[in-house]
Enzyme design. Sequence first.
Site, PDB file in Angstrom:
ATOM      1  N   HIS A   6      -3.190   6.694   3.261  1.00 20.73           N
ATOM      2  CA  HIS A   6      -3.736   5.629   2.809  1.00 20.73           C
ATOM      3  C   HIS A   6      -5.084   5.181   3.462  1.00 20.73           C
ATOM      4  CE1 HIS A   6      -3.755   1.323   1.861  1.00 20.73           C
ATOM      5  NE2 HIS A   6      -3.479   0.905   3.148  1.00 20.73           N
ATOM      6  N   ASN A  51      -9.915  -0.357   1.389  1.00 17.87           N
ATOM      7  CA  ASN A  51      -8.849  -0.330   1.235  1.00 17.87           C
ATOM      8  C   ASN A  51      -8.319  -0.734  -0.269  1.00 17.87           C
ATOM      9  OD1 ASN A  51      -5.949  -0.906   1.272  1.00 17.87           O
ATOM     10  ND2 ASN A  51      -5.755  -1.883   3.151  1.00 17.87           N
ATOM     11  N   CYS A 100       0.575  -1.120  -0.086  1.00 18.27           N
ATOM     12  CA  CYS A 100       0.004  -0.160  -0.080  1.00 18.27           C
ATOM     13  C   CYS A 100       0.833   1.184   0.119  1.00 18.27           C
ATOM     14  CB  CYS A 100      -0.900   0.040   1.081  1.00 18.27           C
ATOM     15  SG  CYS A 100      -1.813  -1.651   1.316  1.00 18.27           S
TER      16      CYS A 100
END
Length: 336
Positions: free
Chosen positions: A258, A288, A118
Amino acid sequence: MTDKLIPLKIAGVGYSLPETVVTNDDLTKLYETSDEWIYTRTGIKERRVVSGEQNAVDLGLEASQRALEKAKMTADDIDLIIAASSAPPDLYPAIACHIHSRLGIEKQIPAFDITAACSGLIYAMSIAKAYISSGMYKNILLVATDNNSRLVDWTDRGTSILFGDGAGAMVLTPSDDGVDDIIAIDITADGNFGHLIELPFDGQNCPLVEPNEKREAKIKMNGRGVYTFVAKVLPPYVEGLIEKAGMKADDIDYLIPHQANIRIIQAVQERLGYSDDKVITNIKYYGNTSAASIPIALAESVEKGNVKLGSTAILCGFGAGMTLGGAIVRLRQGIC
Ligand code: UT7
């Protein structure tokens, strides 16, 4: 090559999301869970997932085309492609090579993928900054794209609730006014915590030798462990980046983090003392999206006018590895 460092500008950003929406209520058809449980612990209501043959390359291509359009460039202007992904359809060809071909670029240019989960976009930005500032490459296309919906274990309610699919892209180029849009950037990792999120991909030994253990190619995550690690490490990391840049948290207009868990975002927000209007979140709708989460949040907030152009933002992320990355950027007019 040149002795003088060349400043760069973020010339364009774009994003792409699959159409299919899976809500928390939909997940109750798969296992014992509830919208209330998921939403209060993560901030997620729904996520987008690929369907049929659509994959990370398709999403990445669309995001790239949008970023190129915003940058007022054609694909042939690009002289390097870097893709960040932890859910590629193939280990090779790299996503970046697929994008090279799908954009219709006929000349040879370098194209490669990086795996930083990520934190991938920040890692890719850091590489691109080094290349542009040294004069090695000029127009760099970054593509961050993931479709973890193909890799999660849809029987594991502690992990599969979190992830969604999507892509974001960014075009970087030397700036024409001497101003560098990446004010500060840092990447780091702590491999000692790599066991917290794993995706095995080790195949099988030659049949003539002792067989190796067969591991399922599905994401395994210790959610509580990730949460504890990140809540401890990320807020001081972001604060340290701001200090090292000789800035104060108040000097920066927006936090674009994020989108992993709303409670982790809030921990960073609290540390920086930011009001809600300074924090960009879309986790409620997309979950996510891994490497794509920061560029989607960035491009969408610019497109929807949720951030003012001419402002500054701090991007920060963490992911499997465990990797961490942060960047303080200028959002100039014309970026989207
Ligand atoms: O880029 C990837 C980054 N990953 C992350 O950011 C993950 C960060 N961690 C988290 O977001 C949270 O740890 C989760 C949301 C994944 C899990 O929340 P938690 O509060 O840490 O739950 P837990 O894993 O400690 O589980 C608590 C209980 C367990 O039941 P028992 O053993 O106490 O009876 C689980 O079985 O909650 C249960 N549970 C669920 N219940 C309903 C776990 N998942 C679910 C679910 N619905 N989806």
